[in-house]
Scaffold this motif. Sequence first.
Motif, short mmCIF file in Angstrom:
data_model
loop_
_atom_site.label_atom_id
_atom_site.label_comp_id
_atom_site.label_asym_id
_atom_site.label_seq_id
_atom_site.Cartn_x
_atom_site.Cartn_y
_atom_site.Cartn_z
N GLY A 1 76.72 92.55 91.15
CA GLY A 1 75.77 91.83 92.17
C GLY A 1 75.65 92.79 93.28
N THR A 2 75.73 94.07 93.31
CA THR A 2 75.67 95.01 94.29
C THR A 2 74.23 95.63 94.16
N GLU A 3 73.51 95.32 93.56
CA GLU A 3 72.14 95.99 93.23
C GLU A 3 71.42 95.90 94.40
N ASP A 4 70.47 96.78 94.91
CA ASP A 4 69.94 96.98 96.23
C ASP A 4 68.75 95.73 96.11
N ASP A 5 68.15 95.97 94.79
CA ASP A 5 67.06 94.92 94.78
C ASP A 5 67.39 94.16 93.36
N VAL A 6 66.52 92.88 93.42
CA VAL A 6 66.45 92.12 92.42
C VAL A 6 65.03 91.74 92.03
N VAL A 7 64.76 91.59 90.75
CA VAL A 7 63.63 91.23 90.30
C VAL A 7 63.50 89.75 90.10
N VAL A 8 62.65 89.17 90.70
CA VAL A 8 62.53 87.72 90.61
C VAL A 8 61.09 87.27 90.19
N ILE B 1 66.69 112.62 92.86
CA ILE B 1 65.54 113.45 92.85
C ILE B 1 64.63 113.06 94.08
N ASP B 2 64.60 113.92 95.13
CA ASP B 2 63.92 113.49 96.36
C ASP B 2 62.48 113.97 95.92
N LYS B 3 61.66 112.88 96.44
CA LYS B 3 60.01 112.88 96.34
C LYS B 3 59.70 112.58 94.79
N GLY B 4 60.80 112.27 93.77
CA GLY B 4 60.25 112.07 92.27
C GLY B 4 60.24 110.71 92.20
N ILE B 5 59.57 110.40 91.07
CA ILE B 5 59.38 108.96 90.93
C ILE B 5 60.46 108.21 90.08
N PRO B 6 61.74 109.03 89.48
CA PRO B 6 62.66 108.20 88.78
C PRO B 6 63.65 107.82 89.63
N GLY B 7 64.10 106.37 89.41
CA GLY B 7 65.18 105.97 90.12
C GLY B 7 66.48 106.49 89.42
N GLU B 8 67.75 106.08 89.97
CA GLU B 8 69.10 106.53 89.31
C GLU B 8 69.17 105.87 88.11
N PHE C 1 60.88 98.05 86.08
CA PHE C 1 60.29 97.47 87.02
C PHE C 1 60.18 98.56 88.29
N VAL C 2 59.10 98.34 89.12
CA VAL C 2 58.89 99.22 90.01
C VAL C 2 59.75 98.99 91.44
N LYS C 3 60.49 99.92 92.01
CA LYS C 3 61.34 99.61 93.23
C LYS C 3 60.33 100.12 94.47
N GLN C 4 59.93 99.30 94.99
CA GLN C 4 59.08 99.70 96.42
C GLN C 4 59.99 99.73 97.60
N TYR C 5 59.91 100.89 98.45
CA TYR C 5 60.31 100.92 99.70
C TYR C 5 59.45 100.85 100.67
N VAL C 6 59.29 99.74 101.36
CA VAL C 6 58.29 99.63 102.58
C VAL C 6 58.94 100.01 103.85
N ARG C 7 58.41 101.03 104.36
CA ARG C 7 59.16 101.62 105.47
C ARG C 7 57.98 101.01 106.75
N HIS C 8 58.54 100.36 107.48
CA HIS C 8 57.86 99.75 108.54
C HIS C 8 58.03 100.70 109.73
N LYS C 9 56.68 100.74 110.32
CA LYS C 9 56.43 101.75 111.57
C LYS C 9 56.49 100.94 112.67
N TYR C 10 57.27 101.55 113.96
CA TYR C 10 56.79 100.96 115.35
C TYR C 10 56.55 102.12 116.12
#
Length: 525
Positions: free
Chosen positions: A510-517, A176-183, A148-157
């Motif tokens: 149950g400590t995952e940052d994201d869950v896919v539903v 890996i900073d600026k890379g596509i692979p997650g841990e 699955f693709v983990k999207q980080y949506v960074r809101h601007k103010y």
Amino acid sequence: MTTSAKITADTSAEQLPDDTSTLKQMVLTLLGQIDDLSGQLYYLKRQLFGKKSEKFDPAQRLLFENLYDEVKAKVEEQRQSKAKPVKKARKRNANHKGRKPLPADLPRKTIDIDPTEEEKVCSVCNNPKQRIGREITEVLEYVPASFFVKQYVRHKYGCKKCESDISIGQLPPRAIDKGIPGEGLLAHIITSKYADHAPLNRLEGILKRHGVDINVSTMCDWVGKSADLLEPLVKMMHKKILQSPKINTDDTRIPIKSKKRKGSTYNGYLWAYIDDKGNVVFDFTPTRSREGPIKFLGDYCGFVQADAYSGYDEFFRKGKATEVGCNSHARRKFEYAMDSDPVRAARMMVLWGKLYEIEDRAKKENYNSAQLLDARQKEAKPIFAEMKTVLDEYRGQVLPKSPMGKAITYASNQWEALIRYAENPMLDIDNNLSERILRMVVIGRKNYMFAGSESGAWRAAIIYSLVASCKLNGIDPFVYFRDVLEKVSTHPANKIDELLPSNWKKPNSGTEDDVVVKDQIVQVA
């Protein structure tokens, strides 16, 4: 004939020396060479076609153990049983221990099955039946691993009034900073290659079946960057190992691809070093010289258990460490001599079998240190005394270069190191722990064939160190890498011990940052 002339199979009878003593010496030399070559041929044929197991045939023990009364009793029992035939009860297969229960923590999908409506009515009195119980049948199923693709949506103010001072949410630190692979993906690649022995080109095909196209060179870069992040942990384990009262060590080759050397590959070496806390460090050296263990072990002054490789001799000579031998290596030499000299070899194998029976009993009965030392002193030392007498007896009866002669020479030269474990309950009878750890490298190289470079071998040493340490500590390597790769770049340097496999604590489920539903990513606050 001059003494400098070379004698070969083409040498004529006239060219041979006339001196009888010289000819006798030549015959003895040739016989020794024949025995040596015959032993090498037998060893190579066995490696190619023969059995690898070193288990000793129990029937051979009858040659040297006083089992007459026991055998006689069994014969008498069999005679009586034949005289009075009794119907034998069907015995359950002792090797079949029943089906293992499925893990309780696996998710369950319940499928309710009712009888038909007609079957719910009693066929005797035509009254409706009531539910009185249930039977559960469990079937283990499999769903292919998914991405699955983990999207980080960074809101601007920003300030609309002055149109300045824009703020944006900060990305969490990544392996890996600026890379596509997650841990999780990095952990999967590392575990697949170094724990499950799947080469990256094979892994590329597996990923494509899931619709993900990642080439080998990209994954190789990711493995390299991951190894760089994990290297401080291995350096800390190196320090821990040097503080251990004992170290087990052994080495194995790893083919290296290089354009600078003759041939397509050359043999580098991975040396495994293991302490008493479950820390394992692999060290890579481009050669098998003595400089490898000398550099790694430095001024270590504890016990070092290894085989009789001469590369350790200089380390033991220079340093303060105490050598501990491997009885498994010594016994193996006599096992190889079974075909050419079965009587002598069997006698030595029986004696070594008695030593291992002591260790097996101690393990099964969970001896403490005092009990183990007492058993070794009272039972093992007399066996060693008998073995020494037998070795001295056999030495003058066999040719030095025969398989039996080589086995006797090995055991005699290593004798003090072989019996040293009997003086200290902390020590092991053999170095099989190192051989088991090295097995993962041996299996791995059968799959990936060679390391692409020396830097690739260094990366392999780093990751193999952590994989082996995970296995010794009963840790799932994937779960470990998944967690540690998230933490290592920001973890305090003075608390790096917490990330070592011997100290690492599995995060709560149950400590995952994201869950896919349902194909949507839900952000967990």
